[in-house]
Structure formats: structure tokens, C-alpha cells
Write a protein that holds these residues in place. Structure first.
Motif, PDB file in Angstrom:
ATOM      1  N   ALA A 176       0.926  -1.608   0.238  1.00  0.00           N
ATOM      2  CA  ALA A 176      -0.053   0.656  -0.116  1.00  0.00           C
ATOM      3  C   ALA A 176       1.167   1.201  -0.131  1.00  0.00           C
ATOM      4  O   ALA A 176       0.525   2.374   0.473  1.00  0.00           O
ATOM      5  CB  ALA A 176      -1.163  -0.143   1.137  1.00  0.00           C
ATOM      6  N   GLY A 177       2.235   1.259  -0.939  1.00  0.00           N
ATOM      7  CA  GLY A 177       2.888   1.993  -0.697  1.00  0.00           C
ATOM      8  C   GLY A 177       3.473   2.665   0.018  1.00  0.00           C
ATOM      9  O   GLY A 177       4.472   3.406   0.852  1.00  0.00           O
ATOM     10  N   LEU A 178       3.102   1.765   1.290  1.00  0.00           N
ATOM     11  CA  LEU A 178       4.396   2.021   2.755  1.00  0.00           C
ATOM     12  C   LEU A 178       5.069   0.698   2.817  1.00  0.00           C
ATOM     13  O   LEU A 178       5.324  -0.646   1.896  1.00  0.00           O
ATOM     14  CB  LEU A 178       3.220   1.526   4.249  1.00  0.00           C
ATOM     15  N   PRO A 179       6.580   0.396   2.924  1.00  0.00           N
ATOM     16  CA  PRO A 179       7.491  -0.043   4.206  1.00  0.00           C
ATOM     17  C   PRO A 179       7.220  -0.816   5.092  1.00  0.00           C
ATOM     18  O   PRO A 179       7.013  -0.418   5.599  1.00  0.00           O
ATOM     19  CB  PRO A 179       9.011   1.042   3.469  1.00  0.00           C
ATOM     20  N   VAL A 180       7.484  -1.994   4.019  1.00  0.00           N
ATOM     21  CA  VAL A 180       6.783  -2.696   5.220  1.00  0.00           C
ATOM     22  C   VAL A 180       7.831  -4.517   5.756  1.00  0.00           C
ATOM     23  O   VAL A 180       8.868  -4.438   4.691  1.00  0.00           O
ATOM     24  CB  VAL A 180       6.056  -4.250   5.246  1.00  0.00           C
ATOM     25  N   THR A 181       8.903  -4.305   6.455  1.00  0.00           N
ATOM     26  CA  THR A 181       9.475  -5.764   7.081  1.00  0.00           C
ATOM     27  C   THR A 181       9.542  -6.504   7.596  1.00  0.00           C
ATOM     28  O   THR A 181       8.557  -5.959   8.571  1.00  0.00           O
ATOM     29  CB  THR A 181      10.644  -5.506   7.970  1.00  0.00           C
ATOM     30  N   PHE A 182       8.881  -7.948   7.349  1.00  0.00           N
ATOM     31  CA  PHE A 182       8.537  -9.054   7.307  1.00  0.00           C
ATOM     32  C   PHE A 182       9.390  -9.924   7.994  1.00  0.00           C
ATOM     33  O   PHE A 182      10.534  -9.912   7.977  1.00  0.00           O
ATOM     34  CB  PHE A 182       8.052  -9.820   6.139  1.00  0.00           C
ATOM     35  N   LEU A 183       9.432  -9.732   9.468  1.00  0.00           N
ATOM     36  CA  LEU A 183      10.041 -10.708  10.243  1.00  0.00           C
ATOM     37  C   LEU A 183       9.897 -12.031  10.507  1.00  0.00           C
ATOM     38  O   LEU A 183       8.830 -12.569  10.853  1.00  0.00           O
ATOM     39  CB  LEU A 183      10.130 -10.452  11.481  1.00  0.00           C
TER      40      LEU A 183
ATOM     41  N   ASP B 209       5.492  -3.233  14.983  1.00  0.00           N
ATOM     42  CA  ASP B 209       4.387  -3.075  14.056  1.00  0.00           C
ATOM     43  C   ASP B 209       2.792  -3.088  14.518  1.00  0.00           C
ATOM     44  O   ASP B 209       2.204  -2.907  14.931  1.00  0.00           O
ATOM     45  CB  ASP B 209       4.121  -1.926  14.132  1.00  0.00           C
ATOM     46  N   LEU B 210       3.263  -4.789  13.905  1.00  0.00           N
ATOM     47  CA  LEU B 210       1.664  -5.751  13.731  1.00  0.00           C
ATOM     48  C   LEU B 210       2.656  -6.783  13.953  1.00  0.00           C
ATOM     49  O   LEU B 210       3.557  -7.267  13.655  1.00  0.00           O
ATOM     50  CB  LEU B 210       0.799  -4.783  12.221  1.00  0.00           C
ATOM     51  N   ARG B 211       1.542  -7.482  14.694  1.00  0.00           N
ATOM     52  CA  ARG B 211       2.138  -9.632  14.766  1.00  0.00           C
ATOM     53  C   ARG B 211       0.973  -9.516  14.016  1.00  0.00           C
ATOM     54  O   ARG B 211       0.209 -10.081  14.388  1.00  0.00           O
ATOM     55  CB  ARG B 211       2.075  -9.760  16.221  1.00  0.00           C
TER      56      ARG B 211
ATOM     57  N   ILE C 181      -4.346  -2.223   7.214  1.00  0.00           N
ATOM     58  CA  ILE C 181      -4.513  -1.897   9.088  1.00  0.00           C
ATOM     59  C   ILE C 181      -2.986  -0.534   9.013  1.00  0.00           C
ATOM     60  O   ILE C 181      -3.354   0.341   9.874  1.00  0.00           O
ATOM     61  CB  ILE C 181      -3.958  -3.059   9.721  1.00  0.00           C
ATOM     62  N   LEU C 182      -1.994  -0.857   8.504  1.00  0.00           N
ATOM     63  CA  LEU C 182      -0.565   0.193   8.194  1.00  0.00           C
ATOM     64  C   LEU C 182      -1.500   1.313   7.696  1.00  0.00           C
ATOM     65  O   LEU C 182      -0.677   2.521   8.143  1.00  0.00           O
ATOM     66  CB  LEU C 182       0.154  -0.114   7.553  1.00  0.00           C
ATOM     67  N   SER C 183      -2.366   1.904   6.639  1.00  0.00           N
ATOM     68  CA  SER C 183      -2.459   2.708   5.810  1.00  0.00           C
ATOM     69  C   SER C 183      -2.988   3.561   7.050  1.00  0.00           C
ATOM     70  O   SER C 183      -3.495   5.088   7.411  1.00  0.00           O
ATOM     71  CB  SER C 183      -3.504   2.583   4.927  1.00  0.00           C
TER      72      SER C 183
END
Length: 428
Positions: A258-265, A293-295, A349-351
Motif C-alpha cells: 500500500a505504498g508503505l515500507p514494510v519489513t516482515f520478520l 508494529d503488527l503481529r 491496517i498500516l494505512s
């Protein structure tokens, strides 16, 4: 001030390279290489020569003092991008009197010192250069366009108005002031505190746009976490195996959602174990999951030792390809079933979390604004006292003005400049 020059485009072989010259001797340097300069802001093709040798044919641009990026006279040489060509042009400039190679960020620093950019715009430029996602680009462009400075100017006008009203009562302390100024002063202070409070609250969301979100995938061993990570990444980022406890360390994959930088762990499977090495991986998984930030709980029902989903977490049923009639989010890391829906939900959610982002985007901005809010609160307290101490109220307003001036670099920021410009490349 010295005249500086540098390669403004990336080093290495390319179709085009831009060499920028800025300062009082910029036009003289351009004339020495080109013989003549095109009219300001109009590109012209010129032969670049030095010591009787043809160096290249280039498009040349000139900008008059006060009408350039740095605010100084500027000449740009748009050469062919071969390393030998660029090297020859830079050597020719180095041999001219009064010219020196620019330091990192020096062009932008001159733009700040000459009033072309304020400090917030400088930070926006740095963010724009580093932007990897659409949301980062939009936010950086907004800051670079001067949105912070425009807000500060509006806040400053209100502060000066409130201060002038208070100063008037001081100047005429021995006379009857025809109008009680306190209602207007309090109204201005209250409005400013509300505006500043909203902006300060939005900094955390703006920082997330710039720095990125972390989404931790947690679950029991063999829940399909690593397989899901590989599906998200589109490559074999993590080792997958039927043997429980394969993942011992946290594996990170960065992508855009969604245009956002996201790092998956991808984290170690959570279970009770006697294996000290596996337990170390589980401890690390729990620590990263707590700060994420999100689980994303990938599960088939059983609870996880040491971790319980909350209302802010995303619970996803695993191995959707082996189930039927599933309600809610379900995904298969093996086939990719449910993956588009999962990505869309994470994006939603992140947006939502960055929806409160305003003009201020850095912790430095938040500190300046909260300092101003504290000064305004002190000023308000002085105004409403029965024995109103107008002099102190006015001084607190001046402190608020200084805090906002520091936000855009007008005062008290010399100690920050070295750190900020060190992150710039030499040609910027």
C-alpha cells in the motif's frame, strides 16, 4: 565564499553526468570551458575544451544569483557519463583558480544559508533522495515543498499577535488600557496549543512512513511461517523444512505494501523446548514480536507459549489449501491461496495507522513543537492569574517563537547541521 564544484549525479558509467559549479566564479569557470554561456535557464550545446584539448560536447545551463538551487550563480555541465569524460571535466575545473571540490551536502547547505530552503525542507530533500516507496516520496515532496515552514509562519504570526497585545498592556501599564486583551490572547494560545498538539501527535505516524513498519510472523513450529515469508518475498528467503525448530534466528524481508515500507520478520516457532539454541531463537522471536508494529499470528487454533494475541494483532489460519469452508482470513504459504487478501488487510491496517501523519515528520520536529506547547501553557497560566504577570506571559510567548524558529532552522541549530549534511552525497 568559495566557488565549489562536484559531480551531481551518481558515479560510474552512465548515459549522462551532471557537473555542478556554484559560487561567485561559476560563470567565469563556465566561460573558460565553453567559450560562451547560453542565456540563463536555457540549455545550449557547447564544446568543452581545456588547454586546447576538446573534452566533450555537453548541454550547458546557467542560473543567475538568486535564481538557482543554492541562491548563487550556478553553471551545470550535462556531459556524457563515461568515467573518463567526467574525470577530465573535473580536472579542468580543479585547475581553475578559486575553485574547490564541494564537501558532502555543501550545495544544499548553501541553499539553507542563502534562504532558498529552510531546515525542514533540507530534511525533506534528504528523505526524497532516500525514498523507496510511494508514501515516502509523497511525504518527502510535501516537506520539501515548504509545508512545515508555511505552518510555522502561521503559528508565528499568531504568537506575535498575542505577544503584541501583551506588550501593549506593559507599555501602557500606568494608563487605562481601553480594552481587556486577555480574551483574545487566551483564544490565540488555546488555538495554537490545539494545532501544535495535533501536529506533535502525528509525528509517530510520519516517522513510520519514513522508517517503515515491522510485521512479525509468529506461530508454532511447522505452522508455515517461513513458507509464507517466501511467498511474500517471491523468493527462497528462508529455509523451510518439515523438521520442527528449523528457524533459529529472525529473518527479515523488506517490501512495499500500500505504498508503505514494510519489513516482515520470520521468527522461531514458539514452543516449550529443552534445546538451549532453539530457546535462544524463541527468546529472540518473542523480543522482536513485542516491539513489532503488527503481529501476524499464523495458527490452527492452539495457543502459543509466551505470547497471546490482542485486539491489535492479526490472526490468520494457516494451510488454507487443506481446509474448506473457512471463515475469516486463511492463507497457504505453499500455494499462495489467500495471499492477496492477507496483503490487502495488512495494507489497510498500516494505512489507518499513518492516517494521522501531518506536516511534521521527525522527532526533532516533535521536540520543538512540544517545547512550544510547554511555553504556551506557562504563558496561559500567567495570563489567567488574578495578579496577571504580563511580562512573564510575554516572555513565555517569545520562548515559543524561538522553539518554532529552531524547527525551520532560523535559530539554535548549528550543532545539528554537521549531522544532517553528513548524510548527503558530495554532489548535493
Amino acid at each position: 565564499m568559495d566557488t565549489i564544484y562536484a559531480l551531481a549525479t551518481a558515479r560510474g558509467r552512465s548515459g549522462l553526468a551532471v557537473v555542478r559549479v556554484s559560487g561567485p566564479a561559476a560563470f567565469a569557470a563556465g566561460l573558460a570551458l565553453c567559450g560562451s554561456l547560453p542565456a540563463a535557464r536555457i540549455a545550449g550545446l557547447r564544446r568543452l575544451s581545456w588547454d586546447g584539448e576538446l573534452l566533450d560536447e555537453a548541454l550547458v545551463l546557467s542560473f543567475a544569483e538568486g535564481a538557482s538551487f543554492t541562491g548563487e550563480a550556478v553553471v551545470e555541465l550535462h556531459c556524457h557519463g563515461g568515467p573518463a569524460v567526467v574525470g577530465a571535466v573535473l580536472r579542468a575545473l580543479a585547475e581553475q583558480p578559486g575553485l574547490r571540490l564541494a564537501e558532502p551536502g555543501e550545495f544544499t547547505r548553501r541553499a539553507l544559508e542563502n534562504g532558498v530552503l529552510d531546515l525542514a525542507q533540507v530534511e525533506g530533500l534528504a528523505d526524497l533522495i532516500d525514498a523507496e516507496t510511494e508514501a515516502q516520496r509523497k511525504q518527502a515532496v510535501r516537506v520539501l515543498s515548504g509545508s512545515v515552514g508555511q505552518k510555522v509562519d502561521g503559528w508565528r504570526r499568531d504568537l506575535i499577535r498575542a505577544g503584541a497585545l501583551l506588550e501593549a498592556t506593559i507599555d501602557f501599564a500606568d494608563e487605562d488600557v481601553p480594552v481587556d486583551v486577555s480574551p483574545e490572547v487566551l483564544a490565540l494560545i488555546d488555538r495554537l496549543m490545539a494545532d501544535l498538539g495535533r501536529e506533535a501527535a502525528g509525528v509517530a505516524a510520519a516517522e513510520r512512513i519514513r522508517d517503515g513498519f515491522e510485521v512479525a510472523i509468529v506461530g508454532a513450529p511447522n505452522a508455515g511461517k517461513s513458507t509464507l515469508l517466501n511467498q511474500l518475498a517471491g523468493r527462497e528467503a528462508a529455509i523451510t523444512s518439515e523438521i520442527a525448530g528449523t528457524t533459529r534466528d529472525v529473518i527479515e524481508v523488506r517490501m512495499e505494501i500500500a505504498g508503505l515500507p514494510v519489513t516482515f520478520l520470520d521468527t522461531a516457532g514458539l514452543r516449550e523446548t529443552e534445546d538451549r539454541l532453539e530457546q535462544a531463537g524463541i527468546d529472540r522471536a518473542l523480543a522482536r514480536a513485542e516491539t513489532a508494529d503488527l503481529r501476524l499470528f499464523l495458527t490452527d487454533g492452539p495457543s502459543l507459549p509466551g505470547l497471546t494475541p490482542t485486539g491489535d494483532d492479526l490472526v490468520v489460519l494457516n494451510k488454507a489449501d487443506t481446509r474448506s469452508g473457512v471463515s475469516g482470513l486463511a492463507v497457504s504459504g505453499r500455494t499462495g491461496e489467500g495471499l492477496p487478501e492477507l496483503i490487502a488487510r495488512i495494507g489497510e491496517i498500516l494505512s489507518e495507522r499513518v492516517g494521522s501523519a501531518g506536516a511534521l515528520v521527525r522527532e526533532r520536529h516533535r521536540v520543538a513543537v512540544t517545547t512550544a506547547i510547554a511555553a504556551l501553557a506557562e504563558s496561559r497560566a500567567e495570563v489567567v492569574r488574578p495578579d496577571s504577570r504580563v511580562e512573564l506571559a510575554a516572555e513565555h510567548l517569545r520562548q515559543a517563537v524561538r522553539a518554532l524558529d529552531a524547527l525551520v532552522g532560523r535559530v539554535d541549530v548549528d550543532d545539528l547541521l554537521g549531522e544532517i549534511f553528513a548524510s548527503f552525497c558530495i554532489g548535493k
